[in-house]
Write a protein that holds these residues in place. Structure first.
Motif, PDB file in Angstrom:
ATOM      1  N   ASN A 127      -3.921  -3.673 -11.222  1.00 18.44           N
ATOM      2  CA  ASN A 127      -4.201  -3.970 -10.231  1.00 18.44           C
ATOM      3  C   ASN A 127      -2.533  -4.632  -9.733  1.00 18.44           C
ATOM      4  O   ASN A 127      -2.439  -6.151  -8.887  1.00 18.44           O
ATOM      5  N   GLU A 128      -1.681  -4.007  -9.701  1.00 21.31           N
ATOM      6  CA  GLU A 128      -0.298  -4.392  -9.637  1.00 21.31           C
ATOM      7  C   GLU A 128       0.425  -3.393  -9.322  1.00 21.31           C
ATOM      8  O   GLU A 128       0.369  -2.393  -9.883  1.00 21.31           O
ATOM      9  N   ASP A 129       1.250  -3.061  -8.811  1.00 22.61           N
ATOM     10  CA  ASP A 129       2.344  -2.450  -8.163  1.00 22.61           C
ATOM     11  C   ASP A 129       3.554  -2.205  -9.552  1.00 22.61           C
ATOM     12  O   ASP A 129       3.108  -3.367 -10.638  1.00 22.61           O
ATOM     13  N   GLY A 130       3.802  -0.656  -9.389  1.00 22.31           N
ATOM     14  CA  GLY A 130       5.001  -0.386 -11.257  1.00 22.31           C
ATOM     15  C   GLY A 130       4.335   0.822 -11.420  1.00 22.31           C
ATOM     16  O   GLY A 130       5.006   1.472 -12.014  1.00 22.31           O
ATOM     17  N   ALA A 131       3.270   1.775 -10.619  1.00 21.94           N
ATOM     18  CA  ALA A 131       3.174   3.322 -11.443  1.00 21.94           C
ATOM     19  C   ALA A 131       4.322   4.264 -11.584  1.00 21.94           C
ATOM     20  O   ALA A 131       4.348   4.781 -12.253  1.00 21.94           O
ATOM     21  N   HIS A 132       4.195   4.304 -10.281  1.00 21.31           N
ATOM     22  CA  HIS A 132       5.590   5.045 -10.264  1.00 21.31           C
ATOM     23  C   HIS A 132       7.319   5.118 -10.929  1.00 21.31           C
ATOM     24  O   HIS A 132       7.424   6.107 -11.876  1.00 21.31           O
ATOM     25  N   TRP A 157      -3.681   4.563 -10.573  1.00 23.53           N
ATOM     26  CA  TRP A 157      -4.257   3.745  -9.875  1.00 23.53           C
ATOM     27  C   TRP A 157      -3.847   2.183  -9.459  1.00 23.53           C
ATOM     28  O   TRP A 157      -3.478   1.647 -10.491  1.00 23.53           O
ATOM     29  N   ASN A 158      -3.588   1.990  -8.252  1.00 20.23           N
ATOM     30  CA  ASN A 158      -3.056   0.342  -8.273  1.00 20.23           C
ATOM     31  C   ASN A 158      -4.379   0.073  -7.247  1.00 20.23           C
ATOM     32  O   ASN A 158      -4.571  -0.032  -5.968  1.00 20.23           O
TER      33      ASN A 158
END
Length: 203
Positions: A127-132, A157-158
């Motif tokens: 539930n925060e950014d950072g996936a890429h 999924w973010n």
């Protein structure tokens, strides 16, 4: 689709079983999608095992990585799953990557790295950014040790920032996540089948 394939999903959640895990849920969904393409799979939760620190295939003592390594080597497809913490992959994920580093010095009967002809895809939740950013780290690391990465092979999924809703809390799978899962599974099975039929040359 006559060539049968196998997949191993390694969930790098920080939560020991039997706690619910968003990483495990996404991993199960990816395995289900792979099954539609003739791939049988298994999901393991890394935190449930003693994975000693180090970069050797077997660190001795109570190290349980050698048994997990056997599953890794037997699988045609690796599904690498991690939650997002502070914009990074989990410490458990880092430990698994470090243990995979040992494969850089391991070869098969033809003298090729042990993980050649195998395919890796990534699943990332948080539930925060950072996936890429995390996908870039995972794919670089996994490619270094020999894995091939199919087209569009990350599923993530973010959730809304600063909120408490996790992927496992959703009433249904978001359409975009379902589409990404289907694409990654289809491409991974296709590439793994090609490599199993005609692998990389030894020289």
């Amino acid at each position: 689709m006559s060539t049968r394939l196998t997949a191993l999903a390694i969930s790098c959640t920080l939560k020991p079983s039997p706690a619910e895990s968003s990483s495990d849920l996404l991993g199960s969904q990816i395995l289900s999608s792979l099954a539609e393409h003739g791939v049988t799979g298994e999901l393991v939760r890394a935190v449930d095992h003693v994975i000693s620190p180090g970069v050797e295939a077997d660190m001795g003592g109570d190290d349980e990585w050698p048994a997990l390594r056997g599953k890794v080597l037997a699988a045609d497809i690796l599904v690498f799953l991690t939650p997002t913490w502070m914009g990074q992959h989990s410490s458990v994920a880092q430990r698994v990557l470090e243990r995979l580093d040992a494969e850089l010095s391991e070869t098969d009967d033809a003298g090729r790295p042990t993980l050649f002809d195998k395919v890796a895809i990534a699943g990332i939740v948080g539930n925060e950014d950072g996936a890429h950013h995390i996908a870039a780290i995972l794919f670089q690391s996994l490619n270094d040790v020999g894995y091939s990465v199919p087209a569009q092979a990350s599923i993530y999924w973010n959730g809304e920032a600063m909120q408490t809703v996790d992927y496992k809390d959703l009433d249904e799978t978001p359409e975009k996540v379902a589409q990404a899962t289907a694409t990654a599974a289809r491409n991974a099975a296709h590439l793994a089948r090609l490599l199993k039929t005609d692998g990389y040359p030894a020289e």
